[in-house]
Design a protein around this motif. Structure first.
Motif, PDB file in Angstrom:
ATOM      1  N   ILE A   1      -5.994 -12.769 -16.615  1.00 43.67           N
ATOM      2  CA  ILE A   1      -6.047 -11.319 -16.777  1.00 43.67           C
ATOM      3  C   ILE A   1      -4.971 -10.676 -15.919  1.00 43.67           C
ATOM      4  N   LYS A   2      -4.171  -9.826 -16.521  1.00 43.45           N
ATOM      5  CA  LYS A   2      -3.112  -9.115 -15.804  1.00 43.45           C
ATOM      6  C   LYS A   2      -3.567  -7.690 -15.516  1.00 43.45           C
ATOM      7  N   THR A   3      -3.507  -7.294 -14.255  1.00 50.90           N
ATOM      8  CA  THR A   3      -3.826  -5.929 -13.852  1.00 50.90           C
ATOM      9  C   THR A   3      -2.715  -5.411 -12.952  1.00 50.90           C
ATOM     10  N   SER A   4      -2.829  -4.158 -12.561  1.00 46.50           N
ATOM     11  CA  SER A   4      -1.808  -3.537 -11.712  1.00 46.50           C
ATOM     12  C   SER A   4      -2.365  -3.234 -10.330  1.00 46.50           C
ATOM     13  N   VAL A   5      -1.484  -3.309  -9.349  1.00 48.34           N
ATOM     14  CA  VAL A   5      -1.823  -2.964  -7.966  1.00 48.34           C
ATOM     15  C   VAL A   5      -0.901  -1.834  -7.531  1.00 48.34           C
ATOM     16  N   THR A   6      -1.473  -0.771  -7.012  1.00 51.16           N
ATOM     17  CA  THR A   6      -0.667   0.352  -6.524  1.00 51.16           C
ATOM     18  C   THR A   6      -0.146   0.011  -5.135  1.00 51.16           C
ATOM     19  N   GLY A   7       1.114  -0.405  -5.089  1.00 47.55           N
ATOM     20  CA  GLY A   7       1.683  -0.879  -3.831  1.00 47.55           C
ATOM     21  C   GLY A   7       1.690   0.148  -2.723  1.00 47.55           C
ATOM     22  N   SER A   8       1.835   1.422  -3.071  1.00 45.53           N
ATOM     23  CA  SER A   8       1.896   2.471  -2.045  1.00 45.53           C
ATOM     24  C   SER A   8       0.575   2.631  -1.296  1.00 45.53           C
ATOM     25  N   ASP A   9      -0.507   2.059  -1.853  1.00 45.93           N
ATOM     26  CA  ASP A   9      -1.804   2.115  -1.155  1.00 45.93           C
ATOM     27  C   ASP A   9      -1.839   1.167   0.036  1.00 45.93           C
ATOM     28  N   TYR A  10      -0.865   0.249   0.108  1.00 44.48           N
ATOM     29  CA  TYR A  10      -0.835  -0.752   1.178  1.00 44.48           C
ATOM     30  C   TYR A  10       0.324  -0.400   2.111  1.00 44.48           C
ATOM     31  N   LYS A  11      -0.017   0.314   3.176  1.00 41.75           N
ATOM     32  CA  LYS A  11       0.995   0.846   4.083  1.00 41.75           C
ATOM     33  C   LYS A  11       1.798  -0.269   4.735  1.00 41.75           C
ATOM     34  N   MET A  12       3.104  -0.096   4.771  1.00 42.39           N
ATOM     35  CA  MET A  12       3.999  -1.043   5.428  1.00 42.39           C
ATOM     36  C   MET A  12       4.275  -0.567   6.851  1.00 42.39           C
ATOM     37  N   THR A  13       3.938  -1.396   7.812  1.00 47.05           N
ATOM     38  CA  THR A  13       4.177  -1.089   9.220  1.00 47.05           C
ATOM     39  C   THR A  13       5.621  -1.431   9.582  1.00 47.05           C
ATOM     40  N   ILE A  14       6.311  -0.506  10.232  1.00 45.15           N
ATOM     41  CA  ILE A  14       7.686  -0.739  10.674  1.00 45.15           C
ATOM     42  C   ILE A  14       7.677  -0.904  12.190  1.00 45.15           C
ATOM     43  N   ASP A  15       7.882  -2.121  12.637  1.00 42.71           N
ATOM     44  CA  ASP A  15       7.924  -2.456  14.063  1.00 42.71           C
ATOM     45  C   ASP A  15       9.383  -2.387  14.505  1.00 42.71           C
ATOM     46  N   GLN A  16       9.773  -1.249  15.088  1.00 37.76           N
ATOM     47  CA  GLN A  16      11.181  -1.056  15.461  1.00 37.76           C
ATOM     48  C   GLN A  16      11.574  -1.936  16.648  1.00 37.76           C
ATOM     49  N   LEU A  17      10.632  -2.252  17.515  1.00 35.45           N
ATOM     50  CA  LEU A  17      10.946  -3.082  18.672  1.00 35.45           C
ATOM     51  C   LEU A  17      11.334  -4.488  18.241  1.00 35.45           C
ATOM     52  N   ASN A  18      10.558  -5.066  17.324  1.00 35.90           N
ATOM     53  CA  ASN A  18      10.782  -6.451  16.909  1.00 35.90           C
ATOM     54  C   ASN A  18      11.519  -6.575  15.582  1.00 35.90           C
ATOM     55  N   HIS A  19      11.875  -5.419  15.001  1.00 39.47           N
ATOM     56  CA  HIS A  19      12.628  -5.410  13.743  1.00 39.47           C
ATOM     57  C   HIS A  19      11.871  -6.154  12.643  1.00 39.47           C
ATOM     58  N   ARG A  20      10.589  -5.821  12.504  1.00 36.54           N
ATOM     59  CA  ARG A  20       9.757  -6.437  11.472  1.00 36.54           C
ATOM     60  C   ARG A  20       9.074  -5.352  10.654  1.00 36.54           C
ATOM     61  N   ILE A  21       8.883  -5.629   9.363  1.00 40.10           N
ATOM     62  CA  ILE A  21       8.177  -4.728   8.464  1.00 40.10           C
ATOM     63  C   ILE A  21       7.147  -5.567   7.709  1.00 40.10           C
ATOM     64  N   TYR A  22       5.885  -5.110   7.672  1.00 38.70           N
ATOM     65  CA  TYR A  22       4.814  -5.921   7.080  1.00 38.70           C
ATOM     66  C   TYR A  22       3.622  -5.036   6.759  1.00 38.70           C
ATOM     67  N   ASN A  23       2.725  -5.531   5.938  1.00 39.88           N
ATOM     68  CA  ASN A  23       1.486  -4.823   5.607  1.00 39.88           C
ATOM     69  C   ASN A  23       0.323  -5.455   6.359  1.00 39.88           C
ATOM     70  N   VAL A  24      -0.396  -4.647   7.137  1.00 35.67           N
ATOM     71  CA  VAL A  24      -1.568  -5.143   7.858  1.00 35.67           C
ATOM     72  C   VAL A  24      -2.716  -5.376   6.878  1.00 35.67           C
ATOM     73  N   GLN A  25      -2.945  -4.423   5.975  1.00 34.08           N
ATOM     74  CA  GLN A  25      -3.968  -4.602   4.943  1.00 34.08           C
ATOM     75  C   GLN A  25      -3.407  -5.529   3.869  1.00 34.08           C
ATOM     76  N   GLU A  26      -4.054  -6.661   3.664  1.00 33.23           N
ATOM     77  CA  GLU A  26      -3.538  -7.657   2.740  1.00 33.23           C
ATOM     78  C   GLU A  26      -3.584  -7.174   1.294  1.00 33.23           C
ATOM     79  N   LEU A  27      -2.563  -7.554   0.537  1.00 32.37           N
ATOM     80  CA  LEU A  27      -2.582  -7.325  -0.903  1.00 32.37           C
ATOM     81  C   LEU A  27      -3.643  -8.218  -1.538  1.00 32.37           C
TER      82      LEU A  27
END
Length: 373
Positions: free
Chosen positions: A61-87
């Motif tokens: 079954i193919k469905t859609s996920v609204t990516g903007s609902d999963y906030k991307m954290t921008i860690d400026q100190l360590n130069h990393r970008i990631y989502n804390v809430q898992e997809l």
């Protein structure tokens, strides 16, 4: 080497041309020498889930996920970008549209997954995030750049399991021992208040603070620089984990966690350091505030290891917690649940060169954990 040089020159020429165009289009415009990613969001993603009908037939079954609902954290100190809430499990991260905004109109390039070549980022192109990707942001005047490692975390990768296997029982002469990785295996070393990381010894001594020594006889202790008061260092039970720092070569990230001095403090003390192999760097205190809903609860004993891109910790409460943002927030994770046959408390953890996690308990049990498909 010539190919690498050519690609880098091409990138810089592109930035220079862009800068020139900016000046031509608007003589009053300004080109800047600094830049950073200020906004990163995901577009709509596809999700594929497996189902079995009442007749036993399989279907996807193919469905859609609204990516903007999963906030991307921008860690400026360590130069990393990631989502804390898992997809959600089954999300297709090999074909991802993302939107990036930069400071001062910096120009973004994406590094190849198989080489060091770069290509210009386009918000219309889908990107493969099946493994962490490096985005390079060039200043609008072409004088500098900054690299970011972008990772997408997906819940419960299907088909991948983590299992613990007991490797025996050893006699512990004292509780003050730690596991030390030795290539693809481990050894048990005596601690006595000294923590060894990458052939460097660390200890906490009040009122001096955090000390380090390069000598095994520990006669040349030097005071480590801190960005805050030494009273904020943990009182006891501290552990240190270290791993390569992605944004910079020959540099490690170090995380120190321990029990507070005050009995009424509900959370563990956390410090971190960006440590170049050539020396230098400063330990930074990471206080908890109301914006962090997942601090690490106070533990009388803690074991901690860096494993598969995150930090795994087990406290005296027997709960396994995981931090994907280098010690800021800690979430319980059932993937690494302790084995039912484990006895005593977990007193030490480490990871070997083959990426397997090891665990030692107060009763001398030695466990090895690894992920498999």
């Amino acid at each position: 080497m010539n190919r690498i040089y050519f690609r880098l020159c091409a990138v810089m020429v592109g930035v220079a041309v862009l800068t020139s165009c900016l000046k031509d289009d608007d003589e009053a415009g300004t080109a800047y020498s600094d830049t950073a990613v200020t906004y990163f969001t995901l577009g709509t993603l596809n999700r594929y889930t497996h189902t079995t009908s009442s007749t036993g037939s399989d279907s996807i079954i193919k469905t859609s996920v609204t990516g903007s609902d999963y906030k991307m954290t921008i860690d400026q100190l360590n130069h990393r970008i990631y989502n804390v809430q898992e997809l959600p499990a089954g999300t297709d991260v090999k074909h991802v549209i993302c939107t990036i905004t930069t400071k001062n109109s910096g120009v973004v390039a994406l590094q190849s997954m198989v080489s060091d070549s770069l290509q210009w980022y386009s918000a219309a192109d889908s990107i493969d995030f099946s493994e962490p990707r490096i985005f390079r942001v060039y200043a609008s005047d072409g004088s500098a750049y900054r690299d970011y490692q972008v990772s997408l975390n997906v819940s419960g990768s299907k088909g991948v399991t983590f299992a613990w296997t007991q490797k025996g029982t050893v006699e512990l002469p004292t509780m003050e021992v730690r596991l030390k990785a030795m290539g693809d295996t481990v050894e048990i070393s005596h601690d006595f208040g000294v923590y060894e990381v990458a052939n460097t010894l660390y200890t906490i001594s009040y009122p001096d603070g955090l000390l380090k020594s390069k000598r095994k006889d520990a006669e040349d202790w030097q005071i480590e620089p801190l960005d805050d008061d030494t009273s904020l260092l943990p009182l006891y039970g501290y552990v240190i984990a270290d791993w390569p720092y992605g944004p910079a070569d020959n540099t490690d990230y170090m995380l120190l966690v321990g029990t507070p001095r005050q009995d009424d403090e509900p959370y563990m003390r956390v410090w971190r350091k960006i440590a170049p192999h050539a020396g230098g760097g400063q330990w930074v205190y990471m206080p908890f505030d109301d914006s962090n809903k997942y601090p690490l609860p106070r533990q009388e004993r803690l074991a901690m290891a860096y494993y598969a891109g995150s930090v795994i910790a087990v406290g005296s409460d027997g709960i396994v917690r995981q931090s994907r943002d280098q010690g800021i927030s800690w979430h319980t994770n059932s993937t690494y649940n302790l084995p039912s046959a484990l006895t005593g408390e977990v007193i030490s953890m480490t990871t070997d060169e083959q990426g397997r996690m090891w665990m030692l308990t107060s009763t001398g049990q030695l466990w090895q954990g690894f992920a498999s498909k």
